[in-house]
Design a protein around this motif. Structure first.
Motif, PDB file in Angstrom:
ATOM      1  N   ALA A   1       0.837  -1.212   0.000  1.00 14.40           N
ATOM      2  CA  ALA A   1       0.000   0.000   0.000  1.00 14.40           C
ATOM      3  C   ALA A   1       0.866   1.255   0.000  1.00 14.40           C
ATOM      4  CB  ALA A   1      -0.937  -0.008   1.208  1.00 14.40           C
ATOM      5  N   ASP A   2       1.933   1.227   0.776  1.00 15.40           N
ATOM      6  CA  ASP A   2       2.856   2.368   0.829  1.00 15.40           C
ATOM      7  C   ASP A   2       3.521   2.583  -0.528  1.00 15.40           C
ATOM      8  OD1 ASP A   2       4.457   4.380   2.405  1.00 15.40           O
ATOM      9  OD2 ASP A   2       6.086   3.078   1.714  1.00 15.40           O
ATOM     10  N   PHE A   3       3.856   1.492  -1.205  1.00 14.86           N
ATOM     11  CA  PHE A   3       4.433   1.590  -2.553  1.00 14.86           C
ATOM     12  C   PHE A   3       3.459   2.289  -3.499  1.00 14.86           C
ATOM     13  CE2 PHE A   3       4.572  -0.325  -6.809  1.00 14.86           C
ATOM     14  CZ  PHE A   3       5.838   0.052  -7.221  1.00 14.86           C
ATOM     15  N   TYR A   4       2.184   1.919  -3.418  1.00 13.75           N
ATOM     16  CA  TYR A   4       1.185   2.544  -4.277  1.00 13.75           C
ATOM     17  C   TYR A   4       1.056   4.043  -3.980  1.00 13.75           C
ATOM     18  CZ  TYR A   4      -0.458  -2.085  -5.763  1.00 13.75           C
ATOM     19  OH  TYR A   4      -0.542  -3.343  -6.296  1.00 13.75           O
ATOM     20  N   VAL A   5       1.122   4.407  -2.702  1.00 10.03           N
ATOM     21  CA  VAL A   5       1.046   5.825  -2.338  1.00 10.03           C
ATOM     22  C   VAL A   5       2.229   6.576  -2.931  1.00 10.03           C
ATOM     23  CG1 VAL A   5       1.269   7.440  -0.404  1.00 10.03           C
ATOM     24  CG2 VAL A   5      -0.336   5.535  -0.255  1.00 10.03           C
ATOM     25  N   ARG A   6       3.424   6.006  -2.805  1.00  5.89           N
ATOM     26  CA  ARG A   6       4.618   6.677  -3.347  1.00  5.89           C
ATOM     27  C   ARG A   6       4.569   6.781  -4.864  1.00  5.89           C
ATOM     28  NH1 ARG A   6       8.615   3.529  -2.576  1.00  5.89           N
ATOM     29  NH2 ARG A   6       7.757   1.895  -1.236  1.00  5.89           N
ATOM     30  N   ARG A   7       3.858   5.848  -5.499  1.00  2.56           N
ATOM     31  CA  ARG A   7       3.700   5.906  -6.960  1.00  2.56           C
ATOM     32  C   ARG A   7       2.468   6.724  -7.361  1.00  2.56           C
ATOM     33  NH1 ARG A   7       6.346   1.909  -9.984  1.00  2.56           N
ATOM     34  NH2 ARG A   7       5.369   2.977 -11.739  1.00  2.56           N
ATOM     35  N   GLU A   8       1.774   7.283  -6.363  1.00  4.12           N
ATOM     36  CA  GLU A   8       0.558   8.067  -6.569  1.00  4.12           C
ATOM     37  C   GLU A   8      -0.549   7.254  -7.246  1.00  4.12           C
ATOM     38  OE1 GLU A   8       1.464  11.777  -8.434  1.00  4.12           O
ATOM     39  OE2 GLU A   8       2.897  12.376  -6.885  1.00  4.12           O
ATOM     40  N   ALA A   9      -0.549   5.956  -6.966  1.00  5.79           N
ATOM     41  CA  ALA A   9      -1.629   5.081  -7.446  1.00  5.79           C
ATOM     42  C   ALA A   9      -2.681   5.026  -6.340  1.00  5.79           C
ATOM     43  CB  ALA A   9      -1.082   3.689  -7.760  1.00  5.79           C
ATOM     44  N   TRP A  10      -3.480   6.084  -6.259  1.00  8.66           N
ATOM     45  CA  TRP A  10      -4.332   6.299  -5.093  1.00  8.66           C
ATOM     46  C   TRP A  10      -5.407   5.229  -4.920  1.00  8.66           C
ATOM     47  CZ3 TRP A  10      -1.195   9.220  -2.872  1.00  8.66           C
ATOM     48  CH2 TRP A  10      -0.574  10.291  -3.496  1.00  8.66           C
ATOM     49  N   ILE A  11      -6.065   4.838  -6.000  1.00 11.37           N
ATOM     50  CA  ILE A  11      -7.126   3.834  -5.909  1.00 11.37           C
ATOM     51  C   ILE A  11      -6.547   2.486  -5.453  1.00 11.37           C
ATOM     52  CG2 ILE A  11      -8.877   2.537  -7.167  1.00 11.37           C
ATOM     53  CD1 ILE A  11      -9.589   5.461  -6.692  1.00 11.37           C
ATOM     54  N   ALA A  12      -5.407   2.127  -6.017  1.00 10.65           N
ATOM     55  CA  ALA A  12      -4.770   0.864  -5.626  1.00 10.65           C
ATOM     56  C   ALA A  12      -4.369   0.904  -4.154  1.00 10.65           C
ATOM     57  CB  ALA A  12      -3.548   0.596  -6.498  1.00 10.65           C
ATOM     58  N   ALA A  13      -3.903   2.054  -3.695  1.00 10.56           N
ATOM     59  CA  ALA A  13      -3.505   2.199  -2.292  1.00 10.56           C
ATOM     60  C   ALA A  13      -4.710   2.043  -1.369  1.00 10.56           C
ATOM     61  CB  ALA A  13      -2.853   3.560  -2.069  1.00 10.56           C
ATOM     62  N   ILE A  14      -5.821   2.662  -1.760  1.00 14.66           N
ATOM     63  CA  ILE A  14      -7.036   2.561  -0.949  1.00 14.66           C
ATOM     64  C   ILE A  14      -7.528   1.115  -0.884  1.00 14.66           C
ATOM     65  CG2 ILE A  14      -9.506   3.185  -0.879  1.00 14.66           C
ATOM     66  CD1 ILE A  14      -8.619   5.923  -2.105  1.00 14.66           C
ATOM     67  N   ASN A  15      -7.549   0.463  -2.030  1.00 10.63           N
ATOM     68  CA  ASN A  15      -8.011  -0.925  -2.073  1.00 10.63           C
ATOM     69  C   ASN A  15      -7.154  -1.826  -1.191  1.00 10.63           C
ATOM     70  OD1 ASN A  15     -10.101  -0.324  -3.819  1.00 10.63           O
ATOM     71  ND2 ASN A  15      -8.930  -0.817  -5.669  1.00 10.63           N
ATOM     72  N   ARG A  16      -5.838  -1.640  -1.259  1.00 11.22           N
ATOM     73  CA  ARG A  16      -4.955  -2.486  -0.456  1.00 11.22           C
ATOM     74  C   ARG A  16      -5.102  -2.164   1.033  1.00 11.22           C
ATOM     75  NH1 ARG A  16      -0.860  -6.246  -1.465  1.00 11.22           N
ATOM     76  NH2 ARG A  16      -1.944  -6.287  -3.484  1.00 11.22           N
ATOM     77  N   ALA A  17      -5.232  -0.891   1.371  1.00 10.50           N
ATOM     78  CA  ALA A  17      -5.411  -0.500   2.774  1.00 10.50           C
ATOM     79  C   ALA A  17      -6.692  -1.098   3.348  1.00 10.50           C
ATOM     80  CB  ALA A  17      -5.432   1.017   2.889  1.00 10.50           C
ATOM     81  N   GLN A  18      -7.757  -1.050   2.573  1.00  9.67           N
ATOM     82  CA  GLN A  18      -9.026  -1.601   3.048  1.00  9.67           C
ATOM     83  C   GLN A  18      -8.981  -3.120   3.146  1.00  9.67           C
ATOM     84  OE1 GLN A  18     -11.908   0.198   0.378  1.00  9.67           O
ATOM     85  NE2 GLN A  18     -12.073   2.042   1.654  1.00  9.67           N
ATOM     86  N   GLU A  19      -8.217  -3.741   2.286  1.00 14.18           N
ATOM     87  CA  GLU A  19      -8.048  -5.196   2.356  1.00 14.18           C
ATOM     88  C   GLU A  19      -7.325  -5.594   3.641  1.00 14.18           C
ATOM     89  OE1 GLU A  19      -8.529  -9.081   1.306  1.00 14.18           O
ATOM     90  OE2 GLU A  19      -9.393  -7.317   0.338  1.00 14.18           O
ATOM     91  N   ILE A  20      -6.325  -4.794   4.032  1.00 12.07           N
ATOM     92  CA  ILE A  20      -5.609  -5.051   5.296  1.00 12.07           C
ATOM     93  C   ILE A  20      -6.575  -4.946   6.466  1.00 12.07           C
ATOM     94  CG2 ILE A  20      -3.804  -4.209   6.854  1.00 12.07           C
ATOM     95  CD1 ILE A  20      -2.384  -3.089   4.348  1.00 12.07           C
ATOM     96  N   GLN A  21      -7.393  -3.899   6.451  1.00 12.28           N
ATOM     97  CA  GLN A  21      -8.338  -3.682   7.556  1.00 12.28           C
ATOM     98  C   GLN A  21      -9.370  -4.798   7.645  1.00 12.28           C
ATOM     99  OE1 GLN A  21      -9.777   0.261   6.536  1.00 12.28           O
ATOM    100  NE2 GLN A  21      -7.657   0.888   6.219  1.00 12.28           N
ATOM    101  N   LYS A  22      -9.716  -5.369   6.513  1.00 12.64           N
ATOM    102  CA  LYS A  22     -10.699  -6.454   6.482  1.00 12.64           C
ATOM    103  C   LYS A  22     -10.079  -7.785   6.900  1.00 12.64           C
ATOM    104  CE  LYS A  22     -13.666  -8.995   3.238  1.00 12.64           C
ATOM    105  NZ  LYS A  22     -14.108  -9.093   1.812  1.00 12.64           N
ATOM    106  N   THR A  23      -8.880  -8.069   6.395  1.00 11.06           N
ATOM    107  CA  THR A  23      -8.261  -9.379   6.606  1.00 11.06           C
ATOM    108  C   THR A  23      -7.507  -9.468   7.924  1.00 11.06           C
ATOM    109  OG1 THR A  23      -7.985  -9.521   4.197  1.00 11.06           O
ATOM    110  CG2 THR A  23      -6.790 -11.134   5.538  1.00 11.06           C
TER     111      THR A  23
END
Length: 241
Positions: free
Chosen positions: A180-202
């Motif tokens: 998720a941090d990698f996606y943020v640094r690459r400014e891939a915002w949607i991918a970062a959000i999806n991965r962050a929410q997956e962490i919170q769920k799993t």
């Protein structure tokens, strides 16, 4: 260039040196060979133990020591970091002895061996963060311990397996957080959000889940999604770092 040649010559010297030092296990009775293997195991001389156990395994595949030799090899391979050989021996033993009285220990060792595949000596020595490494061995170890708990809930190894599963879950959560941090640094915002929410769920009860909220908030801010930013802030208040 000279350094490369010197390195090459050194490698060849080490290679031939190892070949010259190859030990041939004496052709002695299996009882003596097994006693020597046990002595090596008890002394922590894993290489010597493996040599003798492998000799027993190949010379007397259907002997009186067959099952115990394979069990000892599983342990010796693990201690000697011969992890691929250890897993192969575990698979062989499990296939030939599906109802063995020590099946819980074999499954426990399978989990430990998969865990060891995630270990890296230099990373440990230098204290390098390895959260972004391939987590496949960790997933396999988690599955092994989970299977142990379900099949053998009263096993002597169940309590330790459960503790290790907590550590493995944190390792997997940290891997996803690094992604998720990698996606943020690459400014891939949607991918970062999806991965962050997956962490919170799993992995809701991990430190990584709480840290992922910070990344999620950043991504929502960059997308101008103020309502989602405010919701994330409320979650952060309920789950402080």
């Amino acid at each position: 260039m000279k350094l490369l040649k010197l390195t090459g010559l050194l490698s060849l010297a080490l290679l031939f040196g190892c070949a010259d030092k190859e030990v041939t296990v004496p052709d002695v009775p299996p009882s003596q060979l097994y006693a020597e293997a046990q002595e090596s195991l008890q002394g922590g001389n894993w290489t010597s133990a493996i040599e003798r156990l492998e000799a027993l395994d190949s010379r007397y595949p259907f002997g009186a020591y067959t099952e115990q030799v394979q069990l000892d090899l599983i342990y010796a391979y693990y201690k000697n970091d011969d992890l691929a050989l250890g897993l192969a021996t575990i698979e062989r033993f499990s296939r030939l002895n599906p109802t063995h009285e020590r099946s819980d220990w074999v499954l426990y060792m399978r989990g430990l061996t998969h865990m060891a595949q995630d270990r890296n000596f230099m990373h440990d020595l230098l204290r390098v963060d390895r959260s972004d490494r391939d987590p496949e061995p960790v997933k396999a170890a988690f599955a092994d311990f989970d299977r142990l708990l379900k099949r053998y809930p009263n096993s002597a190894y169940a309590e330790d397996a459960q503790k290790r599963m907590v550590a493995l879950k944190n390792r997997l959560a940290n891997y996803d957080l690094a992604t998720a941090d990698f996606y943020v640094r690459r400014e891939a915002w949607i991918a970062a959000i999806n991965r962050a929410q997956e962490i919170q769920k799993t992995y809701p009860d991990t430190e990584a889940a709480r840290q992922s909220l910070v990344l999620q908030k950043k991504a929502f801010e960059e997308l101008g999604m103020q309502e989602q930013v405010e919701r994330t802030e409320k979650l952060m208040e309920l789950n402080p770092l």
